[in-house]
Design a protein around this motif. Sequence first.
Motif, PDB file in Angstrom:
ATOM      1  N   TRP A  95       0.830  -1.214   0.000  1.00  0.00           N
ATOM      2  CA  TRP A  95       0.000   0.000   0.000  1.00  0.00           C
ATOM      3  C   TRP A  95       0.865   1.264   0.000  1.00  0.00           C
ATOM      4  O   TRP A  95       0.358   2.371   0.120  1.00  0.00           O
ATOM      5  CB  TRP A  95      -0.962  -0.023   1.181  1.00  0.00           C
ATOM      6  N   ASN A  96       2.180   1.091  -0.110  1.00  0.00           N
ATOM      7  CA  ASN A  96       3.137   2.195  -0.191  1.00  0.00           C
ATOM      8  C   ASN A  96       3.052   3.138   1.000  1.00  0.00           C
ATOM      9  O   ASN A  96       3.149   4.356   0.852  1.00  0.00           O
ATOM     10  CB  ASN A  96       2.973   2.966  -1.512  1.00  0.00           C
ATOM     11  N   HIS A  97       2.888   2.566   2.187  1.00  0.00           N
ATOM     12  CA  HIS A  97       2.891   3.347   3.427  1.00  0.00           C
ATOM     13  C   HIS A  97       4.333   3.419   3.938  1.00  0.00           C
ATOM     14  O   HIS A  97       4.741   2.673   4.828  1.00  0.00           O
ATOM     15  CB  HIS A  97       1.999   2.692   4.486  1.00  0.00           C
ATOM     16  N   THR A  98       5.120   4.305   3.359  1.00  0.00           N
ATOM     17  CA  THR A  98       6.549   4.388   3.667  1.00  0.00           C
ATOM     18  C   THR A  98       6.803   4.633   5.154  1.00  0.00           C
ATOM     19  O   THR A  98       7.669   3.981   5.752  1.00  0.00           O
ATOM     20  CB  THR A  98       7.219   5.490   2.823  1.00  0.00           C
ATOM     21  N   ALA A  99       6.091   5.567   5.767  1.00  0.00           N
ATOM     22  CA  ALA A  99       6.303   5.865   7.189  1.00  0.00           C
ATOM     23  C   ALA A  99       5.981   4.654   8.064  1.00  0.00           C
ATOM     24  O   ALA A  99       6.667   4.400   9.059  1.00  0.00           O
ATOM     25  CB  ALA A  99       5.461   7.064   7.610  1.00  0.00           C
ATOM     26  N   ILE A 100       4.959   3.890   7.690  1.00  0.00           N
ATOM     27  CA  ILE A 100       4.598   2.700   8.460  1.00  0.00           C
ATOM     28  C   ILE A 100       5.666   1.630   8.269  1.00  0.00           C
ATOM     29  O   ILE A 100       6.067   0.955   9.225  1.00  0.00           O
ATOM     30  CB  ILE A 100       3.208   2.167   8.048  1.00  0.00           C
ATOM     31  N   CYS A 127       5.806  -4.012  -2.909  1.00  0.00           N
ATOM     32  CA  CYS A 127       5.835  -2.578  -3.195  1.00  0.00           C
ATOM     33  C   CYS A 127       5.997  -2.331  -4.691  1.00  0.00           C
ATOM     34  O   CYS A 127       5.245  -1.569  -5.293  1.00  0.00           O
ATOM     35  CB  CYS A 127       6.974  -1.920  -2.418  1.00  0.00           C
ATOM     36  N   ILE A 128       6.949  -2.997  -5.300  1.00  0.00           N
ATOM     37  CA  ILE A 128       7.209  -2.795  -6.724  1.00  0.00           C
ATOM     38  C   ILE A 128       6.029  -3.278  -7.566  1.00  0.00           C
ATOM     39  O   ILE A 128       5.593  -2.591  -8.493  1.00  0.00           O
ATOM     40  CB  ILE A 128       8.520  -3.491  -7.132  1.00  0.00           C
ATOM     41  N   ASN A 129       5.484  -4.435  -7.229  1.00  0.00           N
ATOM     42  CA  ASN A 129       4.373  -4.987  -8.011  1.00  0.00           C
ATOM     43  C   ASN A 129       3.108  -4.144  -7.897  1.00  0.00           C
ATOM     44  O   ASN A 129       2.344  -4.033  -8.842  1.00  0.00           O
ATOM     45  CB  ASN A 129       4.072  -6.423  -7.594  1.00  0.00           C
ATOM     46  N   ALA A 130       2.877  -3.571  -6.727  1.00  0.00           N
ATOM     47  CA  ALA A 130       1.631  -2.827  -6.509  1.00  0.00           C
ATOM     48  C   ALA A 130       1.738  -1.354  -6.892  1.00  0.00           C
ATOM     49  O   ALA A 130       0.744  -0.746  -7.261  1.00  0.00           O
ATOM     50  CB  ALA A 130       1.201  -2.952  -5.045  1.00  0.00           C
ATOM     51  N   ALA A 133       5.356   2.849 -10.025  1.00  0.00           N
ATOM     52  CA  ALA A 133       5.629   4.245 -10.380  1.00  0.00           C
ATOM     53  C   ALA A 133       5.749   5.169  -9.177  1.00  0.00           C
ATOM     54  O   ALA A 133       6.316   6.254  -9.286  1.00  0.00           O
ATOM     55  CB  ALA A 133       4.530   4.759 -11.305  1.00  0.00           C
ATOM     56  N   MET A 134       5.215   4.752  -8.025  1.00  0.00           N
ATOM     57  CA  MET A 134       5.157   5.659  -6.874  1.00  0.00           C
ATOM     58  C   MET A 134       5.987   5.208  -5.676  1.00  0.00           C
ATOM     59  O   MET A 134       5.987   5.874  -4.669  1.00  0.00           O
ATOM     60  CB  MET A 134       3.705   5.782  -6.392  1.00  0.00           C
ATOM     61  N   VAL A 139      10.921   1.601  -1.605  1.00  0.00           N
ATOM     62  CA  VAL A 139      11.945   0.681  -2.112  1.00  0.00           C
ATOM     63  C   VAL A 139      13.300   1.030  -1.499  1.00  0.00           C
ATOM     64  O   VAL A 139      14.028   0.153  -1.023  1.00  0.00           O
ATOM     65  CB  VAL A 139      12.009   0.715  -3.653  1.00  0.00           C
ATOM     66  N   GLU A 140      13.659   2.308  -1.489  1.00  0.00           N
ATOM     67  CA  GLU A 140      14.935   2.730  -0.903  1.00  0.00           C
ATOM     68  C   GLU A 140      15.017   2.347   0.570  1.00  0.00           C
ATOM     69  O   GLU A 140      16.052   1.880   1.051  1.00  0.00           O
ATOM     70  CB  GLU A 140      15.126   4.233  -1.082  1.00  0.00           C
TER      71      GLU A 140
END
Length: 160
Positions: A95-100, A127-130, A133-134, A139-140
Amino acid sequence: MPTPTDNPLISLCNTDELDIAAIGDALADGADPNTIGWMRGFGYSDECTPLLAALTHRDPAPTRDLVRAFIRAGAAIDQRSPRRAYSALIIAAAWNHTAICSLLLELGADVHAMSTDPALGNALQACINANAAMCLPTVELLLAAGARVDDPGKMGDTAI
């Protein structure tokens, strides 16, 4: 077969709008954060904990304080969903929740945990599959935490 209404905490985490205050109140009142119930998300259902269900929201997104409330209440950080072996980190990354993701890694989440879902794999693959682009910040973060780009998922594919 259990339904989301079998457990009030699961029900709170399965709503269209995440009521962070109500979830915090339920946890403070002693709701079991490790109970298993049905989750909606990713377009299909799986059994999961309330934390996993809460992480499938975007608006409002789960907060670091909400995740901390689950952990303070005794949520097992690496508890997996029974059917597809999702972990909190895998779902947060999908879900790209970077802070979580950052918080879960700080708390000791297993960056190498692998789901049995061919579309998600580990947190990096999810992360990459879902969100290809964002997801660069997530990822980092996962790579800095030691995620391996060459771990094969269920179908043998890797993050690269």
